[in-house]
Design a protein around this motif. Sequence first.
Motif: not given
Length: 226
Positions: A121-122, A124-125, A130, A133, A173, A177-179, A181-182
């Motif tokens: 996840m980290t 890909h973020a 997306a 992730v 997703t 913000e993808l971060g 999600q992580v």
Amino acid sequence: MSVIEFEPVNRQSTAEMIADRLREAIMRGTLEPGDQLGEADLAARFEVSRGPVREAMQRLVSEGLLHSIRNRGIFVIDLTVDDVVDIYRARTAIESGALELILDGRRDHTHEALGPSIAEMTTHAATGDAAGVSDADQAFHEALVDSAGSPRLVRAARTLLIETRMCLGALQTTYPELGEQVREHVELREAIGSGPAERARTLLAEHMADAVSRLRGRVSEPSTPV
């Protein structure tokens, strides 16, 4: 039905291998909600006889990913907003049950098992991927349930996780913000590993409730299909 490029399977392959390919196509959206599956067409694409294809399709009907309409054929299921709520209600019950087993002596094992998906996840973020992730997000929850050591919970969770990806569809997703999600998953992993048990329970429940809220908001937008 959408045009799909399936690689031929080995003639010795089982119906389960074909079912796995179809599940993947449904999860990825290659087979879209409402698409009709033709037995002869799939048999030709997989280069197998109709028997294994028929068995594979019936397996997915029993799992709820396909449905049969009398005198019409077999179709990929359509998911409504109510389905989204129901999927997460069921996932909450299953993953909460898994968590209780984990908290009873499997915390270290689970903390380690969740590590690879967090790393994915980290990575890909960091590149803004997306879809990557979301794949790692699903792997996280698969590992969570698997770590409980209950084959029945694993079986129950499998279809629900595929349906979750179907809910997301092209969105990939719901996080702005993808971060973020992580971070949610990192916090849950740490709570499972060494935090107070009640914090782990709370974080999991909030994670599921938040997912429903995000999905409800997105699927209610006029331009966003379920």
